[in-house]
Design a protein around this motif. Sequence first.
Motif, PDB file in Angstrom:
ATOM      1  N   SER A   1      48.435  32.772  59.743  1.00 44.00           N
ATOM      2  CA  SER A   1      48.544  33.572  58.523  1.00 44.00           C
ATOM      3  C   SER A   1      47.164  33.755  57.883  1.00 44.00           C
ATOM      4  CB  SER A   1      49.522  32.935  57.538  1.00 44.00           C
ATOM      5  OG  SER A   1      49.253  31.574  57.423  1.00 44.00           O
ATOM      6  N   SER A   2      47.036  34.895  57.252  1.00 44.66           N
ATOM      7  CA  SER A   2      45.722  35.299  56.763  1.00 44.66           C
ATOM      8  C   SER A   2      45.267  34.444  55.581  1.00 44.66           C
ATOM      9  CB  SER A   2      45.771  36.760  56.328  1.00 44.66           C
ATOM     10  OG  SER A   2      44.595  37.062  55.608  1.00 44.66           O
ATOM     11  N   ILE A   3      44.006  33.969  55.643  1.00 51.76           N
ATOM     12  CA  ILE A   3      43.476  33.245  54.488  1.00 51.76           C
ATOM     13  C   ILE A   3      42.936  34.217  53.443  1.00 51.76           C
ATOM     14  CG2 ILE A   3      42.885  31.204  55.862  1.00 51.76           C
ATOM     15  CD1 ILE A   3      39.913  32.014  55.453  1.00 51.76           C
ATOM     16  N   TYR A   4      42.837  35.488  53.802  1.00 51.55           N
ATOM     17  CA  TYR A   4      42.363  36.494  52.845  1.00 51.55           C
ATOM     18  C   TYR A   4      43.521  37.262  52.222  1.00 51.55           C
ATOM     19  CZ  TYR A   4      37.485  35.554  53.772  1.00 51.55           C
ATOM     20  OH  TYR A   4      36.261  34.941  53.827  1.00 51.55           O
ATOM     21  N   ASP A   5      44.720  36.744  52.415  1.00 52.62           N
ATOM     22  CA  ASP A   5      45.890  37.341  51.774  1.00 52.62           C
ATOM     23  C   ASP A   5      45.649  37.445  50.260  1.00 52.62           C
ATOM     24  OD1 ASP A   5      49.292  37.178  52.480  1.00 52.62           O
ATOM     25  OD2 ASP A   5      48.524  37.544  50.470  1.00 52.62           O
ATOM     26  N   ARG A   6      45.987  38.608  49.709  1.00 51.73           N
ATOM     27  CA  ARG A   6      45.754  38.823  48.273  1.00 51.73           C
ATOM     28  C   ARG A   6      46.448  37.794  47.394  1.00 51.73           C
ATOM     29  NH1 ARG A   6      43.198  43.536  47.178  1.00 51.73           N
ATOM     30  NH2 ARG A   6      43.197  44.923  48.951  1.00 51.73           N
ATOM     31  N   LYS A   7      47.592  37.307  47.889  1.00 56.18           N
ATOM     32  CA  LYS A   7      48.354  36.382  47.043  1.00 56.18           C
ATOM     33  C   LYS A   7      47.801  34.958  47.103  1.00 56.18           C
ATOM     34  CE  LYS A   7      51.893  38.434  48.786  1.00 56.18           C
ATOM     35  NZ  LYS A   7      53.069  38.406  49.637  1.00 56.18           N
ATOM     36  N   LEU A   8      46.879  34.745  48.063  1.00 52.99           N
ATOM     37  CA  LEU A   8      46.369  33.378  48.235  1.00 52.99           C
ATOM     38  C   LEU A   8      45.175  33.113  47.320  1.00 52.99           C
ATOM     39  CD1 LEU A   8      46.145  32.175  51.928  1.00 52.99           C
ATOM     40  CD2 LEU A   8      47.161  31.032  49.968  1.00 52.99           C
ATOM     41  N   ASP A   9      45.171  31.911  46.756  1.00 52.12           N
ATOM     42  CA  ASP A   9      44.044  31.482  45.946  1.00 52.12           C
ATOM     43  C   ASP A   9      42.997  30.861  46.872  1.00 52.12           C
ATOM     44  OD1 ASP A   9      42.341  30.399  44.120  1.00 52.12           O
ATOM     45  OD2 ASP A   9      43.886  29.371  42.952  1.00 52.12           O
ATOM     46  N   PRO A  10      41.738  31.311  46.783  1.00 56.29           N
ATOM     47  CA  PRO A  10      40.714  30.694  47.643  1.00 56.29           C
ATOM     48  C   PRO A  10      40.656  29.176  47.491  1.00 56.29           C
ATOM     49  CG  PRO A  10      39.730  32.235  46.053  1.00 56.29           C
ATOM     50  CD  PRO A  10      41.205  32.393  45.976  1.00 56.29           C
ATOM     51  N   VAL A  11      40.991  28.703  46.300  1.00 61.99           N
ATOM     52  CA  VAL A  11      40.976  27.258  46.057  1.00 61.99           C
ATOM     53  C   VAL A  11      41.958  26.559  47.013  1.00 61.99           C
ATOM     54  CG1 VAL A  11      41.603  25.486  44.372  1.00 61.99           C
ATOM     55  CG2 VAL A  11      40.190  27.430  43.681  1.00 61.99           C
TER      56      VAL A  11
ATOM     57  N   GLU B   1      32.393  34.190  49.459  1.00 60.68           N
ATOM     58  CA  GLU B   1      32.593  35.065  48.305  1.00 60.68           C
ATOM     59  C   GLU B   1      32.135  34.426  46.997  1.00 60.68           C
ATOM     60  OE1 GLU B   1      37.263  34.760  47.617  1.00 60.68           O
ATOM     61  OE2 GLU B   1      36.609  34.636  49.683  1.00 60.68           O
ATOM     62  N   GLU B   2      31.762  33.129  47.037  1.00 65.30           N
ATOM     63  CA  GLU B   2      31.250  32.494  45.827  1.00 65.30           C
ATOM     64  C   GLU B   2      29.847  32.985  45.478  1.00 65.30           C
ATOM     65  OE1 GLU B   2      32.583  30.624  43.587  1.00 65.30           O
ATOM     66  OE2 GLU B   2      34.512  30.640  44.611  1.00 65.30           O
ATOM     67  N   ILE B   3      29.167  33.569  46.474  1.00 69.66           N
ATOM     68  CA  ILE B   3      27.820  34.068  46.207  1.00 69.66           C
ATOM     69  C   ILE B   3      27.938  35.427  45.506  1.00 69.66           C
ATOM     70  CG2 ILE B   3      25.696  34.884  47.316  1.00 69.66           C
ATOM     71  CD1 ILE B   3      26.401  32.778  49.530  1.00 69.66           C
ATOM     72  N   PRO B   4      27.211  35.618  44.401  1.00 70.27           N
ATOM     73  CA  PRO B   4      27.327  36.892  43.691  1.00 70.27           C
ATOM     74  C   PRO B   4      27.029  38.080  44.606  1.00 70.27           C
ATOM     75  CG  PRO B   4      26.012  35.337  42.413  1.00 70.27           C
ATOM     76  CD  PRO B   4      26.272  34.696  43.739  1.00 70.27           C
ATOM     77  N   LYS B   5      27.846  39.091  44.555  1.00 69.40           N
ATOM     78  CA  LYS B   5      27.682  40.333  45.315  1.00 69.40           C
ATOM     79  C   LYS B   5      27.900  40.175  46.817  1.00 69.40           C
ATOM     80  CE  LYS B   5      25.037  42.675  41.918  1.00 69.40           C
ATOM     81  NZ  LYS B   5      23.683  42.844  41.389  1.00 69.40           N
ATOM     82  N   ALA B   6      28.398  39.013  47.229  1.00 69.30           N
ATOM     83  CA  ALA B   6      28.702  38.851  48.648  1.00 69.30           C
ATOM     84  C   ALA B   6      30.132  39.319  48.887  1.00 69.30           C
ATOM     85  CB  ALA B   6      28.556  37.391  49.044  1.00 69.30           C
ATOM     86  N   ARG B   7      30.384  39.914  50.066  1.00 64.15           N
ATOM     87  CA  ARG B   7      31.780  40.262  50.324  1.00 64.15           C
ATOM     88  C   ARG B   7      32.111  40.138  51.804  1.00 64.15           C
ATOM     89  NH1 ARG B   7      31.653  45.764  51.625  1.00 64.15           N
ATOM     90  NH2 ARG B   7      29.442  46.204  51.546  1.00 64.15           N
ATOM     91  N   VAL B   8      33.394  40.136  52.097  1.00 67.46           N
ATOM     92  CA  VAL B   8      33.886  39.920  53.446  1.00 67.46           C
ATOM     93  C   VAL B   8      34.845  41.045  53.792  1.00 67.46           C
ATOM     94  CG1 VAL B   8      35.170  38.321  54.949  1.00 67.46           C
ATOM     95  CG2 VAL B   8      33.759  37.426  53.087  1.00 67.46           C
ATOM     96  N   GLU B   9      34.748  41.534  55.030  1.00 62.34           N
ATOM     97  CA  GLU B   9      35.754  42.474  55.536  1.00 62.34           C
ATOM     98  C   GLU B   9      36.304  41.913  56.825  1.00 62.34           C
ATOM     99  OE1 GLU B   9      33.693  46.124  56.043  1.00 62.34           O
ATOM    100  OE2 GLU B   9      33.529  46.473  53.873  1.00 62.34           O
ATOM    101  N   GLY B  10      37.531  42.298  57.147  1.00 60.82           N
ATOM    102  CA  GLY B  10      38.142  41.800  58.373  1.00 60.82           C
ATOM    103  C   GLY B  10      39.144  40.720  58.046  1.00 60.82           C
ATOM    104  N   GLU B  11      39.436  39.900  59.019  1.00 59.98           N
ATOM    105  CA  GLU B  11      40.576  39.018  58.894  1.00 59.98           C
ATOM    106  C   GLU B  11      40.249  37.633  59.423  1.00 59.98           C
ATOM    107  OE1 GLU B  11      43.095  38.243  57.258  1.00 59.98           O
ATOM    108  OE2 GLU B  11      44.125  40.140  57.633  1.00 59.98           O
ATOM    109  N   VAL B  12      40.739  36.620  58.758  1.00 65.62           N
ATOM    110  CA  VAL B  12      40.680  35.261  59.299  1.00 65.62           C
ATOM    111  C   VAL B  12      42.085  34.677  59.211  1.00 65.62           C
ATOM    112  CG1 VAL B  12      39.743  32.939  59.065  1.00 65.62           C
ATOM    113  CG2 VAL B  12      38.284  34.903  58.585  1.00 65.62           C
ATOM    114  N   LEU B  13      42.596  34.237  60.345  1.00 66.65           N
ATOM    115  CA  LEU B  13      43.929  33.646  60.356  1.00 66.65           C
ATOM    116  C   LEU B  13      43.819  32.140  60.505  1.00 66.65           C
ATOM    117  CD1 LEU B  13      45.677  36.122  62.838  1.00 66.65           C
ATOM    118  CD2 LEU B  13      45.545  36.270  60.340  1.00 66.65           C
TER     119      LEU B  13
END
Lengths: 317, 250
Positions: free
Chosen positions: B71-81, B55-67
């Motif tokens: 627990s999900s690493i794409y959880d909204r409350k989680l900071d990618p950092v 997601e650091e690449i401009p206009k790139a996006r991800v759908e789906g899930e990674v656990l």
Amino acid sequence: MKAMTEVNSVGSARKSFDPIFERGLKFVAILVMSLLILIIFFLYQLAAPAIHEYGWGFMFKSDWNPAKLIFGAYPFIHGTLITSLFALALSVPVSIGTALFLTEIASRQVAAVIGFLVELLAAIPSVVYGLWGLTVLAPRVRVTVQPWLSEHLSFIPGFSGMPYGVGVFSASIVLAIMITPTITSIAREVFRAVPHAQREAALAIGATHSEMIWLSVVRVSWSGVFGAVVLGLGRALGETMAVTMLIGNRNEVANSLFSPAQTMASLIANEYPEATNPLHIGALAYIGLILFGISFIVQGLARRIVNRVANPSGGGA
Amino acid sequence: MKPIVEAKNLNAYFENFHAVKNVSLAVPEKSLVALIGPSGCGKSTFLRCLNRMHEEIPKARVEGEVLLGGSSIYDRKLDPVAVRRSIGMVFQKPNPFPGMSIFENVVVGLKLTGSRDRMDQVAEEALKGAALWEEVKDKLKKPGTSLSGGQQQRLCIARALAMKPPVLLMDEPTSALDPISTAKVEELMISLKKSVTLIVVTHNMQQAARVSDRTAFFLMGELVEYDESSTLFTVPKDAKTEQYITGRFG
Ligand SMILES: Nc1ncnc2c1ncn2[C@@H]1O[C@H](COP(=O)(O)OP(=O)(O)O)[C@@H](O)[C@H]1O
Ligand SMILES: [Mg+2]
């Protein structure tokens, strides 16, 4: 057979053009170099009476009185350095911040627009800056800015004095605006030269965006940014028109940031048209030589630094 | 074995280009999974979805899930950092920080998290973990960039290990190295998987066969086959896998 000779004849015609072309280029290059030498020589000849009269001591003498034929360059060297350095102090944080914003934060479209606007600042003629400074900036400095600063910062030497509007302060602000495009665009190149892999290295160990900018970009860009700053200084030192309009043209060492003063360039622009005595003309030309020398050293230094950063493998050239 | 990393119906896009297509894949803890496939098939993109680098690449996006550990690493409350701090990454070209010493390179991530105590000890452990300690212990103050390419790559591995990540991602970590350095890094991978889960993109099938427990074969953004490496390289189920491993394309 016929085709062969044709090919050969074309080939030799083209080959015989080569030496002419190369000689032409060499001629132009030598012409440019001779011009430089001629200008220095011309300046030196003009300056000779003052050089013989005063020697190196000229640079440290503070009196300038054309009527009595007493000349010393110190107030103007001082005026040039103080306006240029203050302009740098104002411009450097803004320029570097802008360059970082453009390379690291702005989207490509935003960066293109803002980058273009910043470069446009460099396209505004010096005299227009001068006009703006005189009609818009200087009155506000006199009525608002200086009284406020004097009231709150008068404990710092240099922040007191009569409010004239024109003077070191106003000239420096305009100079700062004028050198901002130079510093910004070079700093931007320096930041852009940081390999993408370096940014990824920082992100992958869990750096935030600002930590990444620090770790991967700023930390390795000191010398390039320094080069950009020195190049901006080079521009500021020689800037004439806008400064002449705004500096207040007083031939004395400025004792406050708000004093009217004189730079080397503004002095020459002001007095040369009316100078008739050879010693007066010589003193002005001598100041021209000094300004040329300082600019030459500063620009040369900056180019070296910027080139070394732009092509690090260039064998230290 | 229970999976530590699990991708579920993962899709990755570059603007409108669909680079990873509905990939589901579970990585058992403390094993080494190799991702193989022809150039441009989406291996790197998939890998970069696993630590939210994509997601650091401009206009790139991800759908789906990674656990990660359930627990999900794409959880909204989680900071990618925070995600990247617990999933290390090693790149194709060694990228130590220029102007930093060997030691500083290893501990740079720790300094970011503010865990500055026992740094000497952590650095030593990380360098030992990356099989670099013996070579650099007397010159820790030398610049990281003064090392050879293979040593620099192991320095980058040490830099990642210093964060004590449960999972380490590697994107063609040996493709810029000479054969001897490659062998050292391969050896290192095998010893690392005792303590860390490794997901390694490789362009080199022999390497995948040598070091990995399981192999995933990608083609045009899709996961074609995923199996025990011993099975995938000997009796592949899919005809396309067989074509690829017998060298008929890619
Ligand atoms: N930054 C990018 N922008 C647009 N397309 C990209 C970008 N990076 C990779 N791609 C495209 O995505 C596809 C997958 O790339 P990648 O994951 O790097 O493949 P691999 O690692 O298997 O060689 C390729 O077709 C590539 O052209
Ligand atoms: Mg790749």
